[in-house]
Design a protein around this motif. Structure first.
Motif, PDB file in Angstrom:
ATOM      1  N   VAL A 103     -19.526  -2.585  -0.022  1.00 15.58           N
ATOM      2  CA  VAL A 103     -18.864  -1.457   0.628  1.00 15.58           C
ATOM      3  C   VAL A 103     -17.418  -1.390   0.136  1.00 15.58           C
ATOM      4  CG1 VAL A 103     -20.298  -1.479   2.693  1.00 15.58           C
ATOM      5  CG2 VAL A 103     -18.214  -2.878   2.628  1.00 15.58           C
ATOM      6  N   LYS A 104     -16.859  -0.187   0.173  1.00 11.81           N
ATOM      7  CA  LYS A 104     -15.451   0.010  -0.159  1.00 11.81           C
ATOM      8  C   LYS A 104     -14.748   0.540   1.084  1.00 11.81           C
ATOM      9  CE  LYS A 104     -11.892   2.848  -1.649  1.00 11.81           C
ATOM     10  NZ  LYS A 104     -11.470   4.212  -1.302  1.00 11.81           N
ATOM     11  N   HIS A 105     -13.588  -0.050   1.392  1.00 16.28           N
ATOM     12  CA  HIS A 105     -12.854   0.344   2.590  1.00 16.28           C
ATOM     13  C   HIS A 105     -11.377   0.477   2.253  1.00 16.28           C
ATOM     14  CE1 HIS A 105     -12.470   0.639   7.011  1.00 16.28           C
ATOM     15  NE2 HIS A 105     -11.301   0.041   6.829  1.00 16.28           N
ATOM     16  N   MET A 106     -10.771   1.592   2.628  1.00 17.24           N
ATOM     17  CA  MET A 106      -9.356   1.817   2.392  1.00 17.24           C
ATOM     18  C   MET A 106      -8.571   1.610   3.673  1.00 17.24           C
ATOM     19  SD  MET A 106      -7.344   5.021   0.605  1.00 17.24           S
ATOM     20  CE  MET A 106      -7.764   6.276   1.811  1.00 17.24           C
ATOM     21  N   THR A 107      -7.480   0.848   3.586  1.00 14.00           N
ATOM     22  CA  THR A 107      -6.599   0.629   4.725  1.00 14.00           C
ATOM     23  C   THR A 107      -5.177   0.968   4.325  1.00 14.00           C
ATOM     24  OG1 THR A 107      -7.974  -1.123   5.661  1.00 14.00           O
ATOM     25  CG2 THR A 107      -5.665  -1.077   6.326  1.00 14.00           C
ATOM     26  N   ARG A 108      -4.594   1.945   5.031  1.00 19.76           N
ATOM     27  CA  ARG A 108      -3.215   2.329   4.746  1.00 19.76           C
ATOM     28  C   ARG A 108      -2.291   1.732   5.803  1.00 19.76           C
ATOM     29  NH1 ARG A 108      -4.521   8.556   3.307  1.00 19.76           N
ATOM     30  NH2 ARG A 108      -6.127   8.141   4.854  1.00 19.76           N
ATOM     31  N   VAL A 139     -11.739  -3.830  -0.935  1.00 17.63           N
ATOM     32  CA  VAL A 139     -10.734  -3.304  -0.003  1.00 17.63           C
ATOM     33  C   VAL A 139      -9.578  -2.712  -0.788  1.00 17.63           C
ATOM     34  CG1 VAL A 139      -9.142  -3.877   1.861  1.00 17.63           C
ATOM     35  CG2 VAL A 139     -11.394  -4.993   1.746  1.00 17.63           C
ATOM     36  N   GLU A 140      -9.201  -1.499  -0.394  1.00 14.86           N
ATOM     37  CA  GLU A 140      -8.065  -0.808  -1.001  1.00 14.86           C
ATOM     38  C   GLU A 140      -6.914  -0.778   0.003  1.00 14.86           C
ATOM     39  OE1 GLU A 140      -6.954   3.482  -3.137  1.00 14.86           O
ATOM     40  OE2 GLU A 140      -8.948   3.143  -2.302  1.00 14.86           O
ATOM     41  N   PRO A 141      -6.028  -1.775  -0.019  1.00 21.95           N
ATOM     42  CA  PRO A 141      -4.900  -1.790   0.904  1.00 21.95           C
ATOM     43  C   PRO A 141      -3.701  -1.094   0.278  1.00 21.95           C
ATOM     44  CG  PRO A 141      -5.017  -3.898  -0.235  1.00 21.95           C
ATOM     45  CD  PRO A 141      -6.077  -3.001  -0.848  1.00 21.95           C
ATOM     46  N   LEU A 142      -3.095  -0.195   1.034  1.00 21.68           N
ATOM     47  CA  LEU A 142      -1.998   0.612   0.505  1.00 21.68           C
ATOM     48  C   LEU A 142      -0.866   0.670   1.520  1.00 21.68           C
ATOM     49  CD1 LEU A 142      -4.195   3.656  -0.595  1.00 21.68           C
ATOM     50  CD2 LEU A 142      -3.328   1.867  -2.121  1.00 21.68           C
ATOM     51  N   VAL A 143       0.353   0.503   1.060  1.00 21.14           N
ATOM     52  CA  VAL A 143       1.501   0.791   1.921  1.00 21.14           C
ATOM     53  C   VAL A 143       1.799   2.279   1.809  1.00 21.14           C
ATOM     54  CG1 VAL A 143       3.991   0.492   2.184  1.00 21.14           C
ATOM     55  CG2 VAL A 143       2.510  -1.506   1.909  1.00 21.14           C
ATOM     56  N   TRP A 144       1.976   2.905   2.955  1.00 20.71           N
ATOM     57  CA  TRP A 144       2.164   4.358   3.069  1.00 20.71           C
ATOM     58  C   TRP A 144       3.590   4.620   3.515  1.00 20.71           C
ATOM     59  CZ3 TRP A 144      -1.290   7.784   1.405  1.00 20.71           C
ATOM     60  CH2 TRP A 144      -1.250   9.112   1.858  1.00 20.71           C
ATOM     61  N   ARG A 145       4.355   5.319   2.686  1.00 20.18           N
ATOM     62  CA  ARG A 145       5.737   5.632   3.015  1.00 20.18           C
ATOM     63  C   ARG A 145       6.001   7.117   2.782  1.00 20.18           C
ATOM     64  NH1 ARG A 145       8.916   1.228   3.858  1.00 20.18           N
ATOM     65  NH2 ARG A 145       8.251  -0.769   2.956  1.00 20.18           N
ATOM     66  N   ASP A 146       6.576   7.764   3.785  1.00 18.64           N
ATOM     67  CA  ASP A 146       6.952   9.175   3.653  1.00 18.64           C
ATOM     68  C   ASP A 146       5.769  10.041   3.234  1.00 18.64           C
ATOM     69  OD1 ASP A 146       9.647   8.524   4.276  1.00 18.64           O
ATOM     70  OD2 ASP A 146       9.974   7.919   2.188  1.00 18.64           O
ATOM     71  N   ALA A 159       0.724  -5.310   0.874  1.00 21.75           N
ATOM     72  CA  ALA A 159      -0.596  -4.816   1.260  1.00 21.75           C
ATOM     73  C   ALA A 159      -1.696  -5.737   0.755  1.00 21.75           C
ATOM     74  CB  ALA A 159      -0.789  -3.399   0.725  1.00 21.75           C
ATOM     75  N   ALA A 160      -1.572  -6.196  -0.486  1.00 22.58           N
ATOM     76  CA  ALA A 160      -2.589  -7.074  -1.059  1.00 22.58           C
ATOM     77  C   ALA A 160      -2.690  -8.376  -0.285  1.00 22.58           C
ATOM     78  CB  ALA A 160      -2.272  -7.350  -2.530  1.00 22.58           C
ATOM     79  N   VAL A 161      -1.549  -8.963   0.085  1.00 21.01           N
ATOM     80  CA  VAL A 161      -1.550 -10.225   0.817  1.00 21.01           C
ATOM     81  C   VAL A 161      -2.191 -10.059   2.194  1.00 21.01           C
ATOM     82  CG1 VAL A 161      -0.035 -11.896   1.960  1.00 21.01           C
ATOM     83  CG2 VAL A 161       0.365 -11.273  -0.425  1.00 21.01           C
ATOM     84  N   VAL A 162      -1.874  -8.978   2.888  1.00 20.67           N
ATOM     85  CA  VAL A 162      -2.456  -8.756   4.207  1.00 20.67           C
ATOM     86  C   VAL A 162      -3.974  -8.664   4.107  1.00 20.67           C
ATOM     87  CG1 VAL A 162      -2.672  -7.077   6.085  1.00 20.67           C
ATOM     88  CG2 VAL A 162      -0.404  -7.687   5.213  1.00 20.67           C
ATOM     89  N   ALA A 163      -4.483  -7.859   3.174  1.00 22.32           N
ATOM     90  CA  ALA A 163      -5.934  -7.709   3.033  1.00 22.32           C
ATOM     91  C   ALA A 163      -6.584  -9.010   2.579  1.00 22.32           C
ATOM     92  CB  ALA A 163      -6.238  -6.589   2.035  1.00 22.32           C
ATOM     93  N   HIS A 164      -5.963  -9.684   1.618  1.00 17.03           N
ATOM     94  CA  HIS A 164      -6.509 -10.939   1.113  1.00 17.03           C
ATOM     95  C   HIS A 164      -6.615 -11.984   2.216  1.00 17.03           C
ATOM     96  CE1 HIS A 164      -5.741 -15.063  -0.514  1.00 17.03           C
ATOM     97  NE2 HIS A 164      -6.724 -14.722  -1.325  1.00 17.03           N
ATOM     98  N   ASP A 165      -5.549 -12.148   3.013  1.00 12.28           N
ATOM     99  CA  ASP A 165      -5.552 -13.203   4.002  1.00 12.28           C
ATOM    100  C   ASP A 165      -6.413 -12.864   5.209  1.00 12.28           C
ATOM    101  OD1 ASP A 165      -3.761 -14.275   2.173  1.00 12.28           O
ATOM    102  OD2 ASP A 165      -2.426 -15.071   3.715  1.00 12.28           O
ATOM    103  N   MET A 166      -6.810 -11.594   5.342  1.00 11.58           N
ATOM    104  CA  MET A 166      -7.803 -11.219   6.346  1.00 11.58           C
ATOM    105  C   MET A 166      -9.222 -11.477   5.854  1.00 11.58           C
ATOM    106  SD  MET A 166      -6.238  -7.704   8.009  1.00 11.58           S
ATOM    107  CE  MET A 166      -7.697  -7.429   9.032  1.00 11.58           C
ATOM    108  N   GLY A 167      -9.371 -11.765   4.553  1.00 13.40           N
ATOM    109  CA  GLY A 167     -10.680 -12.137   4.042  1.00 13.40           C
ATOM    110  C   GLY A 167     -11.277 -11.222   3.002  1.00 13.40           C
ATOM    111  N   ALA A 168     -10.504 -10.268   2.467  1.00 15.82           N
ATOM    112  CA  ALA A 168     -11.045  -9.360   1.448  1.00 15.82           C
ATOM    113  C   ALA A 168     -11.416 -10.146   0.191  1.00 15.82           C
ATOM    114  CB  ALA A 168     -10.035  -8.274   1.106  1.00 15.82           C
ATOM    115  N   PRO A 169     -12.657 -10.026  -0.298  1.00 18.34           N
ATOM    116  CA  PRO A 169     -13.060 -10.763  -1.491  1.00 18.34           C
ATOM    117  C   PRO A 169     -12.660 -10.092  -2.799  1.00 18.34           C
ATOM    118  CG  PRO A 169     -14.953  -9.622  -0.580  1.00 18.34           C
ATOM    119  CD  PRO A 169     -13.803  -9.358   0.350  1.00 18.34           C
ATOM    120  N   VAL A 170     -12.331  -8.803  -2.748  1.00 20.82           N
ATOM    121  CA  VAL A 170     -11.842  -8.057  -3.909  1.00 20.82           C
ATOM    122  C   VAL A 170     -10.853  -7.028  -3.382  1.00 20.82           C
ATOM    123  CG1 VAL A 170     -12.410  -6.638  -5.915  1.00 20.82           C
ATOM    124  CG2 VAL A 170     -14.107  -8.239  -5.032  1.00 20.82           C
TER     125      VAL A 170
END
Length: 255
Positions: A103-108, A139-146, A159-170
């Protein structure tokens, strides 16, 4: 519980989930579908929303791919007042029953918007469900500004560290907005070093004119230690999607 095998890298993943988020890259369905079909022979996998993925599979275009990811959350329509409220429109269970590998999941992540807390909670729930089902979560983690994606290296690392340390395998992150060449390669290397899983870099919208800037980005990503590219519009909106996919694949695989 079954366990998915790690993503074979380097990899080129074709991204085909934009239209469901109101990014109408190609309005005509036959043209869109045809462009995806032309690009896929050079790709190692695909991430797509429900209809493109099912249609491509029914037509026999995904049988040789290493990875097939069902895109889960698409309610955050581009340009809407609820863009950050990105809820599920498909499930891990559906991906498993349909036979997809992941599955692919995006988190902003918007540090100024409290909706980010529920977005991170949803990411955690998706990661748990994917783990139980034995599916890989891209997982596509993105910081959203403006109101837009930040391509600042500090934000990409966050963003990458947050997703990785929550358990994202890619993870799939933007190419850092830095001058081409050694400076950008160092920024890529920093992002890759911040996590312990494969890092794919996304392509973004297709620009006007020559392909050279896109191909230069791919070179810098691979030379900086990236595990590959997850690209959509820059490939399937190209006048020759098959040729463009082949050129990107050649750089990704060192050919």
């Amino acid at each position: 519980m079954t366990t998915s095998t790690p993503l074979p890298t380097p990899a080129l993943i074709l991204a085909a989930d934009h239209r469901a988020r109101a990014v109408l890259t190609t309005e005509n369905w036959d043209e869109y579908f045809g462009a995806l079909a032309k690009a896929l022979p050079s790709c190692d996998g695909i991430l797509a929303s429900a209809q493109p993925l099912a249609g491509l599979a029914a037509a026999g275009h995904v049988t040789a791919l290493h990875r097939t990811y069902l895109s889960l959350n698409r309610t955050g329509l581009a340009g809407s007042v609820f863009e950050l409220d990105d809820r599920l429109v498909a499930s891990v269970q559906r991906a498993a029953s349909d036979g997809w590998t992941g599955v692919k999941h995006m988190t902003r992540i918007d540090l100024a918007d409290p909706v980010t807390a529920s977005a991170l909670e949803l990411l955690g729930q998706v990661l748990e469900a994917a783990r139980r089902a034995g599916l890989e979560a891209l997982v596509e983690p993105l910081v959203w500004r403006d109101g837009r994606v930040s391509r600042d290296p500090d934000d990409i690392v966050l963003a990458a560290v947050v997703a990785h340390d929550m358990g994202a395998p890619v993870v799939k992150v933007p190419v850092p907005s830095m001058p081409p060449g050694a400076v950008r390669r160092r920024a890529v290397a920093r992002i890759v070093a911040s996590v312990g899983v494969p890092v794919l870099f996304l392509g973004g919208p297709r620009g006007e004119g020559r392909r050279d800037p896109v191909l230069d980005e791919v070179r810098d990503v691979m030379e900086g230690g990236g595990s590959g590219m997850a690209m959509g519009r820059t490939i399937y909106q190209d006048p020759d999607p098959g040729e463009m996919a082949a050129r990107v694949a050649g750089l990704v695989h060192g050919r």
